[in-house]
Design a protein around this motif. Structure first.
Motif, PDB file in Angstrom:
ATOM      1  N   THR A  39      -3.256 -14.112  -3.865  1.00  0.00           N
ATOM      2  CA  THR A  39      -1.892 -13.635  -4.102  1.00  0.00           C
ATOM      3  C   THR A  39      -1.906 -12.325  -4.873  1.00  0.00           C
ATOM      4  N   HIS A  40      -2.784 -12.224  -5.871  1.00  0.00           N
ATOM      5  CA  HIS A  40      -2.895 -10.992  -6.660  1.00  0.00           C
ATOM      6  C   HIS A  40      -3.327  -9.797  -5.809  1.00  0.00           C
ATOM      7  N   LEU A  41      -4.060 -10.062  -4.731  1.00  0.00           N
ATOM      8  CA  LEU A  41      -4.537  -8.963  -3.889  1.00  0.00           C
ATOM      9  C   LEU A  41      -3.388  -8.280  -3.144  1.00  0.00           C
ATOM     10  N   GLY A  42      -2.282  -8.997  -2.963  1.00  0.00           N
ATOM     11  CA  GLY A  42      -1.094  -8.387  -2.360  1.00  0.00           C
ATOM     12  C   GLY A  42      -1.297  -7.942  -0.925  1.00  0.00           C
ATOM     13  N   ILE A  43      -1.908  -8.789  -0.108  1.00  0.00           N
ATOM     14  CA  ILE A  43      -2.124  -8.450   1.300  1.00  0.00           C
ATOM     15  C   ILE A  43      -0.819  -8.625   2.064  1.00  0.00           C
ATOM     16  N   THR A  44      -0.282  -7.534   2.576  1.00  0.00           N
ATOM     17  CA  THR A  44       1.029  -7.561   3.237  1.00  0.00           C
ATOM     18  C   THR A  44       0.940  -7.468   4.753  1.00  0.00           C
ATOM     19  N   SER A  45      -0.219  -7.104   5.277  1.00  0.00           N
ATOM     20  CA  SER A  45      -0.418  -7.067   6.727  1.00  0.00           C
ATOM     21  C   SER A  45      -1.846  -7.502   7.010  1.00  0.00           C
ATOM     22  N   ILE A  61     -10.328 -19.169   2.798  1.00  0.00           N
ATOM     23  CA  ILE A  61      -9.262 -19.892   3.492  1.00  0.00           C
ATOM     24  C   ILE A  61      -7.880 -19.328   3.160  1.00  0.00           C
ATOM     25  N   PRO A  62      -7.525 -19.123   1.888  1.00  0.00           N
ATOM     26  CA  PRO A  62      -6.232 -18.470   1.635  1.00  0.00           C
ATOM     27  C   PRO A  62      -6.171 -17.048   2.170  1.00  0.00           C
ATOM     28  N   LEU A  63      -7.310 -16.352   2.228  1.00  0.00           N
ATOM     29  CA  LEU A  63      -7.315 -15.023   2.848  1.00  0.00           C
ATOM     30  C   LEU A  63      -6.952 -15.125   4.328  1.00  0.00           C
TER      31      LEU A  63
END
Length: 281
Positions: A39-45, A61-63
């Motif tokens: 979540t902290h990484l802020g992957i938006t796409s 897995i969450p990635l």
């Protein structure tokens, strides 16, 4: 063939260590923190992501659930198998785990990934300069590298204190050994990446926290699990057994876990400070 086997052991001294215990038993206490880190990484796409030293997928897995294509690489065959099993159970066709050495990602093409991440994984590989070189090589220009590394001698870092105690009961390391804890020190991190051509202004460092969480285990239960399933702690207990110091080691580790447990009542919530390293390429 014999020579190749010997060379493989020289190149991969940690393979036996991480296949020694079932690290999935420990990873199960770290799942929530894996999700928080993603979540902290802020992957938006969706991105193409390499998780290096991936274990059984606490971060991978969450990635993958962000829609990204994720490859998890780990030196331990049992963890690769466990990761692929979890990916199948989660229905994640965009996630695959495979065996590999962080010091030599020979099957990975240059500039293959938008993001290369390693959470308490690649830091344990024996050749840090090679690890830095490989992470930079396989990451696209304009991409980034993110590492989570334990910080040595930090009183708020449960794992660094655990490893410090374990080392004090273990046999001396082999000649030429480079401590994985150097990855938690600014000067070393800067030097490792500088040798790859990365400039200091491309690197940012900050302290973050990863936690061991269980609603029904005690600190003593955690130490028992670490003694059975975490390679460095397993080695320490084996060495302590030869010297008649098992109970002394266990007492020190339980005291550490009790002192850092923040859970109220039953359960454990043990925070562990680490160094988050971000390299913008």
């Amino acid at each position: 063939m014999i020579q190749q086997a010997l060379e493989s052991k020289i190149e991969n001294p940690n393979k036996t260590l991480w296949e020694k215990g079932d690290f999935t038993e420990i990873a199960s206490l770290m799942r929530q923190s894996g999700q928080e880190l993603v979540t902290h990484l802020g992957i938006t796409s969706p991105l193409r992501i390499l998780d290096l030293g991936s274990g059984d997928g606490t971060t991978a897995i969450p990635l993958a659930k962000t829609g990204s294509e994720v490859i998890g690489i780990d030196i331990a065959k049992n963890l690769v198998e466990a990761g692929n099993k979890r990916a199948r159970e989660e229905g994640l066709s965009n996630l695959k785990f495979q065996e590999g050495d962080a010091c030599n990602l020979q099957e990975v093409m240059d500039h293959s990934f938008d993001l290369t991440i390693s959470v308490f994984g690649a830091m344990f590989a024996p050749k840090p300069y090679d690890v830095a070189r490989e992470m930079v090589r396989v990451t696209k220009r304009g991409g980034r590298i993110v590492m989570g590394n334990w910080i040595p001698n930090d009183p708020t870092s449960f794992v660094s204190q655990l490893l410090k105690i374990s080392v004090s009961f273990s046999a001396p390391p082999p000649e030429g050994f480079i401590s994985p804890m150097t990855w938690g020190m600014k000067s070393y991190v800067m030097d490792y990446f500088a040798k790859t051509g990365v400039k200091a202004e491309q690197i940012s460092l900050l302290k973050d926290t990863y936690s061991f969480i269980s609603p029904d285990k005690t600190p003593a239960d955690l130490i028992e699990l670490l003694g059975k399933f975490y390679g460095p702690t397993m080695n320490a207990f084996e060495a302590a057994g030869k010297n008649g110091k098992v109970e002394e080691l266990r007492a020190q580790l339980i005291e550490l876990a009790n002192s850092q447990n923040t859970a109220v009542g039953v359960g454990i919530s043990i925070p562990a400070t680490f160094l988050r390293v971000t390299v913008d390429l």
